[in-house]
Scaffold this active site. Structure first.
Site, mmCIF file in Angstrom:
data_model
loop_
_atom_site.group_PDB
_atom_site.id
_atom_site.type_symbol
_atom_site.label_atom_id
_atom_site.label_comp_id
_atom_site.label_asym_id
_atom_site.label_seq_id
_atom_site.Cartn_x
_atom_site.Cartn_y
_atom_site.Cartn_z
ATOM 1 N N CYS A 1 -13.908 1.258 6.579
ATOM 2 C CA CYS A 1 -12.935 0.467 5.822
ATOM 3 C C CYS A 1 -12.748 1.064 4.440
ATOM 4 O O CYS A 1 -13.723 1.437 3.783
ATOM 5 C CB CYS A 1 -13.417 -0.977 5.677
ATOM 6 S SG CYS A 1 -13.776 -1.818 7.238
ATOM 7 N N SER A 2 -11.513 1.126 3.975
ATOM 8 C CA SER A 2 -11.260 1.633 2.625
ATOM 9 C C SER A 2 -11.693 0.599 1.595
ATOM 10 O O SER A 2 -11.509 -0.601 1.788
ATOM 11 C CB SER A 2 -9.781 1.963 2.452
ATOM 12 O OG SER A 2 -8.980 0.815 2.666
ATOM 13 N N HIS B 1 -8.919 3.437 -2.472
ATOM 14 C CA HIS B 1 -7.564 2.956 -2.193
ATOM 15 C C HIS B 1 -7.065 2.027 -3.300
ATOM 16 O O HIS B 1 -6.927 0.827 -3.105
ATOM 17 C CB HIS B 1 -7.563 2.253 -0.838
ATOM 18 C CG HIS B 1 -6.226 1.797 -0.353
ATOM 19 N ND1 HIS B 1 -5.036 2.360 -0.770
ATOM 20 C CD2 HIS B 1 -5.880 0.806 0.529
ATOM 21 C CE1 HIS B 1 -4.029 1.753 -0.166
ATOM 22 N NE2 HIS B 1 -4.513 0.797 0.616
ATOM 23 N N CYS C 1 0.804 -1.221 0.000
ATOM 24 C CA CYS C 1 0.000 0.000 0.000
ATOM 25 C C CYS C 1 0.838 1.273 0.000
ATOM 26 O O CYS C 1 0.304 2.366 -0.223
ATOM 27 C CB CYS C 1 -0.946 0.006 1.188
ATOM 28 S SG CYS C 1 -2.059 -1.410 1.226
#
Length: 396
Positions: free
Chosen positions: A214-215, A345, A81
């Site tokens: 939550c992404s 994301h 990430c």
């Protein structure tokens, strides 16, 4: 030699499989926007670090060949990430080293719907890049059927609640804040506001985390043009320039695993070390910051990062978000873009999207989400497995 961001661009982040585009299409859109913003031609670019996680080897070349076949080196970057900020870091290093005057960093991802597998092979930890991290979780909390990344961060949230009295309402306040911020971001995947009560009432992914904390998985790309001071002066780019004052990357140490805590396994020690190094290198600290984009992959990680960045003492982050200190009218504005939770994301693009948002903020170009008087900004981007990149930016 100093390095400056003089141009940024990004696509709107989209739910996977909702837009008919390829990853080269994404990169062409984001990179063209960054080059136009910088008033730079692609044939002036000397290197391209290209970040992604889910595309095949040399996808970076395939993506930027759409910009032109100039023969320049392309470096494929994969750091989970933290990939996008790693690409930005390579661009800065090329420029600061004195060997390059103009570098284009790009990050992109074309993902599939559904939760990330977390690199565990469906729960089989053997050989996984995150075997030690999930091993810590499994020893302390077991391994359940819910998405692995949600599990490890959800268990970190439980630990924080047990130690410091952090409440579900405080965790939900992060989601509500970031969804509220995203209303004014045309690049965000989600632009709907939610109350704390609505965040709490959404579907539980892994207790105590709900869906709106939550992404989401996302498609999208982002890019930044990084140049030397001499290039900026020669081409009259001073009005575009945002200085990369300090930047560092850290990886896991024994501290990540020795405690047996999910708080440490998800990267708190890495983030704290990176922040301290950036503050030491820049001579600046939390009190000097105006606006922050940080890695809120889950609401709890925003709280942990407040503490790692020194915005508050350890254990006080729940009270900090509840106080309003991290939104408009407070001490800092954290995630004015809406953050990962509502902006989206796409792993390879996330760090560069943070840089784009902060560049716009420091130039006063962020429209309805503008942080008044923003002069100094900080980006925090973390990848489980692990890498933490912290970048301090200042209007030149």
């Amino acid at each position: 030699m100093k390095a400056y961001i003089v141009g940024v661009g990004m696509t709107k982040f989209e739910k996977p499989e909702t837009r008919d585009w390829s990853y080269p299409d994404m990169v062409r859109e984001a990179a063209t926007a960054a080059l136009e913003d910088a008033r730079v031609r692609y044939d002036q670019v000397e290197h391209v670090p290209a970040g992604y996680c889910f595309q095949p080897s040399t996808a970076g070349q395939r993506a930027v060949y759409e910009m032109g076949l100039t023969g320049i080196p392309v470096y494929n970057v994969n750091n989970n990430c933290a990939t996008g900020s790693t690409a930005l870091m390579l661009a800065r290093q090329f420029v600061e080293g004195g060997g390059s005057d103009c570098v284009l960093a790009v990050g992109f991802e074309k993902m599939t719907r559904g939760a990330l597998g977390g690199g565990t092979g469906g729960g089989d930890l053997a050989g996984s890049p995150v075997a030690r991290h999930y091993g810590i979780m499994a020893a302390a909390h077991g391994f359940e059927a819910s998405p692995p990344t949600a599990q490890i961060f959800g268990n970190a949230a439980r630990e924080h609640m047990e130690r410091y009295g952090t409440t579900p309402v405080q965790l939900a306040a992060v989601g509500a804040k970031n969804h509220r911020h995203s209303v004014n971001n045309p690049y965000a995947q989600f632009q709907d506001p939610y109350t704390v009560e609505e965040v709490l009432a959404s579907r539980t992914v892994h207790r105590p985390l709900t869906k709106l904390q939550c992404s989401p998985t996302s498609d999208g790309a982002a890019a930044a043009v990084v140049v030397s001071e001499r290039f900026a002066d020669l081409h009259g780019l001073g009005d575009r320039a945002v200085e990369i004052v300090a930047q560092t990357m850290t990886t896991d140490t024994e501290e990540s695993f020795a405690s047996g805590s999910c708080v440490d396994a998800v990267g708190f020690p890495m983030s704290r070390a990176a922040a301290r190094q950036v503050y030491a290198a820049s001579g600046l600290g939390p009190d000097d910051l105006d606006v922050i984009e940080l890695h809120d992959c889950f609401s709890v990680n925003e709280l942990l990062t407040y503490e790692a960045l020194g915005l508050c003492a350890v254990g006080e982050s729940g009270k900090l978000v509840e106080s309003g200190a991290t939104t408009y009218g407070g001490r800092w504005v954290v995630n004015p873009s809406g953050g990962l939770i509502s902006k989206g994301h796409p792993l390879g693009a996330t760090g560069l999207a943070q840089a784009a948002e902060l560049t716009w903020q420091l130039r006063g170009e962020a429209g309805a989400r503008q942080v008044p008087g923003a002069r100094t900004a900080l980006a925090h981007n973390i990848g489980l497995g692990g890498a933490a990149v912290v970048t301090l930016l200042r209007r030149a």
